[in-house]
Motif scaffolding. Structure first.
Motif, mmCIF file in Angstrom:
data_model
loop_
_atom_site.group_PDB
_atom_site.id
_atom_site.type_symbol
_atom_site.label_atom_id
_atom_site.label_comp_id
_atom_site.label_asym_id
_atom_site.label_seq_id
_atom_site.Cartn_x
_atom_site.Cartn_y
_atom_site.Cartn_z
ATOM 1 N N LEU A 184 -55.358 -33.814 -57.166
ATOM 2 C CA LEU A 184 -54.660 -34.184 -55.931
ATOM 3 C C LEU A 184 -54.799 -35.670 -55.636
ATOM 4 N N THR A 185 -55.977 -36.218 -55.893
ATOM 5 C CA THR A 185 -56.154 -37.636 -55.579
ATOM 6 C C THR A 185 -55.280 -38.497 -56.478
ATOM 7 N N PHE A 186 -55.327 -38.226 -57.788
ATOM 8 C CA PHE A 186 -54.631 -39.117 -58.706
ATOM 9 C C PHE A 186 -53.138 -38.793 -58.809
ATOM 10 N N LEU A 187 -52.809 -37.497 -58.905
ATOM 11 C CA LEU A 187 -51.408 -37.158 -59.166
ATOM 12 C C LEU A 187 -50.539 -37.279 -57.925
ATOM 13 N N LEU A 188 -51.139 -37.164 -56.748
ATOM 14 C CA LEU A 188 -50.311 -37.241 -55.547
ATOM 15 C C LEU A 188 -49.938 -38.683 -55.207
ATOM 16 N N ASP B 123 -28.559 -42.051 -51.666
ATOM 17 C CA ASP B 123 -28.679 -41.198 -52.852
ATOM 18 C C ASP B 123 -29.307 -41.952 -54.021
ATOM 19 N N TYR B 124 -29.247 -43.282 -53.959
ATOM 20 C CA TYR B 124 -29.724 -44.095 -55.086
ATOM 21 C C TYR B 124 -31.182 -44.485 -54.961
ATOM 22 N N ASN B 125 -31.854 -44.120 -53.872
ATOM 23 C CA ASN B 125 -33.260 -44.509 -53.728
ATOM 24 C C ASN B 125 -34.080 -43.808 -54.815
ATOM 25 N N PRO B 126 -34.685 -44.576 -55.724
ATOM 26 C CA PRO B 126 -35.378 -43.935 -56.855
ATOM 27 C C PRO B 126 -36.615 -43.148 -56.427
ATOM 28 N N ALA B 127 -37.086 -43.360 -55.194
ATOM 29 C CA ALA B 127 -38.247 -42.597 -54.715
ATOM 30 C C ALA B 127 -37.930 -41.100 -54.651
ATOM 31 N N ARG B 128 -36.639 -40.744 -54.506
ATOM 32 C CA ARG B 128 -36.271 -39.319 -54.500
ATOM 33 C C ARG B 128 -36.756 -38.618 -55.778
ATOM 34 N N GLN B 129 -36.476 -39.248 -56.916
ATOM 35 C CA GLN B 129 -36.862 -38.612 -58.185
ATOM 36 C C GLN B 129 -38.379 -38.513 -58.325
ATOM 37 N N VAL B 130 -39.088 -39.511 -57.773
ATOM 38 C CA VAL B 130 -40.555 -39.497 -57.890
ATOM 39 C C VAL B 130 -41.131 -38.259 -57.196
ATOM 40 N N ILE B 131 -40.562 -37.916 -56.034
ATOM 41 C CA ILE B 131 -41.038 -36.734 -55.300
ATOM 42 C C ILE B 131 -40.898 -35.487 -56.170
ATOM 43 N N ASP B 132 -39.706 -35.270 -56.712
ATOM 44 C CA ASP B 132 -39.484 -34.049 -57.494
ATOM 45 C C ASP B 132 -40.330 -34.033 -58.768
ATOM 46 N N GLN B 133 -40.444 -35.200 -59.413
ATOM 47 C CA GLN B 133 -41.261 -35.254 -60.638
ATOM 48 C C GLN B 133 -42.724 -34.937 -60.342
ATOM 49 N N THR B 134 -43.246 -35.510 -59.256
ATOM 50 C CA THR B 134 -44.657 -35.282 -58.924
ATOM 51 C C THR B 134 -44.913 -33.805 -58.644
ATOM 52 N N LEU B 135 -44.014 -33.182 -57.891
ATOM 53 C CA LEU B 135 -44.208 -31.764 -57.580
ATOM 54 C C LEU B 135 -44.137 -30.916 -58.849
ATOM 55 N N ARG B 136 -43.231 -31.266 -59.755
ATOM 56 C CA ARG B 136 -43.155 -30.518 -61.026
ATOM 57 C C ARG B 136 -44.453 -30.665 -61.817
ATOM 58 N N THR B 137 -44.992 -31.893 -61.849
ATOM 59 C CA THR B 137 -46.246 -32.123 -62.585
ATOM 60 C C THR B 137 -47.382 -31.303 -61.977
ATOM 61 N N LEU B 138 -47.507 -31.326 -60.644
ATOM 62 C CA LEU B 138 -48.584 -30.573 -59.998
ATOM 63 C C LEU B 138 -48.462 -29.085 -60.304
ATOM 64 N N ASP B 144 -49.954 -25.302 -56.466
ATOM 65 C CA ASP B 144 -48.728 -24.744 -55.916
ATOM 66 C C ASP B 144 -48.245 -25.560 -54.721
ATOM 67 N N TYR B 145 -47.785 -26.771 -54.964
ATOM 68 C CA TYR B 145 -47.277 -27.651 -53.911
ATOM 69 C C TYR B 145 -45.750 -27.620 -53.936
ATOM 70 N N GLN B 148 -42.562 -28.717 -48.636
ATOM 71 C CA GLN B 148 -43.113 -28.448 -47.309
ATOM 72 C C GLN B 148 -44.587 -28.867 -47.214
ATOM 73 N N THR B 149 -45.300 -28.733 -48.336
ATOM 74 C CA THR B 149 -46.696 -29.196 -48.376
ATOM 75 C C THR B 149 -46.767 -30.693 -48.095
ATOM 76 N N LEU B 150 -45.698 -31.402 -48.464
ATOM 77 C CA LEU B 150 -45.713 -32.859 -48.300
ATOM 78 C C LEU B 150 -45.367 -33.313 -46.885
ATOM 79 N N LEU B 151 -44.913 -32.384 -46.032
ATOM 80 C CA LEU B 151 -44.440 -32.805 -44.699
ATOM 81 C C LEU B 151 -45.490 -33.574 -43.892
ATOM 82 N N PRO B 152 -46.773 -33.117 -43.845
ATOM 83 C CA PRO B 152 -47.742 -33.926 -43.079
ATOM 84 C C PRO B 152 -47.903 -35.328 -43.658
ATOM 85 N N TYR B 153 -47.824 -35.442 -44.977
ATOM 86 C CA TYR B 153 -47.903 -36.773 -45.593
ATOM 87 C C TYR B 153 -46.669 -37.609 -45.231
#
Lengths: 226, 226
Positions: A184-188, B123-138, B144-145, B148-153
């Motif tokens: 969580l620390t590194f990958l998030l 639609d072109y903000n590349p940060a969008r893809q980073v969100i989906d990639q990170t969740l896939r990696t986790l 199991d993120y 919705q888990t990211l909403l507080p962040y």
């Protein structure tokens, strides 16, 4: 379970598991025949922690073994366990297993910020140096930031850390908790920085308006969002 | 000022300034003799923005030139100017200057999160893809993120972005604002992640106590900090 099932459930190849067994990162299974052994859930948890330490934290196999040995010895002390897997808690030799010799580089700005926040942080936490290095870089480029400028960000970091540890509190097994702490620390981190960039774009619209041209993806602004 | 003073004040070498002049990233100075020219504050600001784009954002000189040309054309529209320097605002050709051809990769989880937050994001903000990639990696590692888990962040990221733009609001010159936006967004990232790690260590002490052993740097816990 057999080694093949351990491989399937952990996502670590047979050959790599055998390498970890030879190097002593993974304790041997219970021998059931001359060439067969049974593994259990503790092997699976340990394999996952190895993967987090070598893959995500980027430790060498030798460093990961030191961290694992220390982790196993301090499973009942969660704070110490987390300190060990993050490399901020000295080993029996008095120094984090994964740091070079010599005292840590002084970081007076991080120290001032930590004191102002009332935080308790090990002298060995490498994040201290990152704070001072970043401020030096910004100033070399003409941006007059110091540790006091970072205080509002530190308040937000404290809330972020509470969310992080809320998640860990739901896990009871100590090695699993250590694994999840590393992941969580590194990958998030990329996702947290991506959230900041998305929020910056939105905040820029709120402050500077839609300008002479509408944005290209042109969603209507929801009512009440000012 | 002469080119030597421009070099001294910008921290960019004479040779590099001449290269930027040849490539058209920097407009020519006012000729005062056959081999001499005078430069002014606008050259200095443009040089600093070039340095931020090529050094910190890592753009090629050709990409930086496109971004600079677009920035100069839209100096009066701060939101668009910031979008251009971050690479999230299409050029006249309808696409960010620094992105490859083709539509952006779909990122449904980022889209759901952005909608839930009520954010307006290109639609072109590349940060969008980073969100989906990170969740896939986790998830591939058994965590199991989802969005919705990211909403507080995301709530905390919104506050961080407000601090970021508070700083930019104090700057009136548009090119200087663009430069500082790039520097603050990219260069502050290591410090923000370092603050999270410091706060995690402190929060770990608060939750899990001082364990059987005292921490190595053994500062006394300040009173009232529980």
């Amino acid at each position: 379970m057999r080694i093949s099932e351990l491989s399937r459930r952990s996502g670590v190849s047979n050959a790599t598991i055998k390498y970890y067994l030879r190097e002593g990162l993974l304790p041997p299974g219970r021998a059931t025949a001359a060439t067969q052994a049974e593994y259990d859930e503790s092997h699976l948890r340990r394999l996952r922690l190895i993967r987090a330490l070598t893959g995500v934290r980027g430790l060498s196999v030798a460093s990961a073994k030191q961290v694992l040995d220390a982790s196993s010895a301090h499973q009942t002390d969660t704070h110490r366990l987390l300190g060990i897997v993050f490399g901020i808690w000295p080993s029996e030799a008095g120094r984090p297993e994964t740091q070079a010799d010599g005292p840590p580089e002084p970081s007076p700005e991080a120290a001032a910020l930590i004191e102002a926040m009332g935080w308790s942080v090990s002298d060995y936490n490498p994040a201290r140096q990152v704070i001072d290095q970043t401020l030096r870089t910004l100033r070399s480029l003409g941006i007059d930031y110091d540790w006091q400028t970072l205080l509002p960000y530190a308040e937000l970091a404290a809330r972020t850390a509470r969310h992080d540890l809320d998640r860990l509190d739901t896990i009871t097994d100590p090695l699993e908790k250590a694994e999840q702490a590393v992941l969580l620390t590194f990958l998030l981190e990329p996702a947290l920085m991506a959230l900041r960039r998305l929020a910056q774009e939105d905040e820029s619209i709120v402050r500077y308006g839609d300008g002479p041209d509408a944005p290209p993806s042109g969603e209507a602004r929801p009512p009440g969002h000012e």
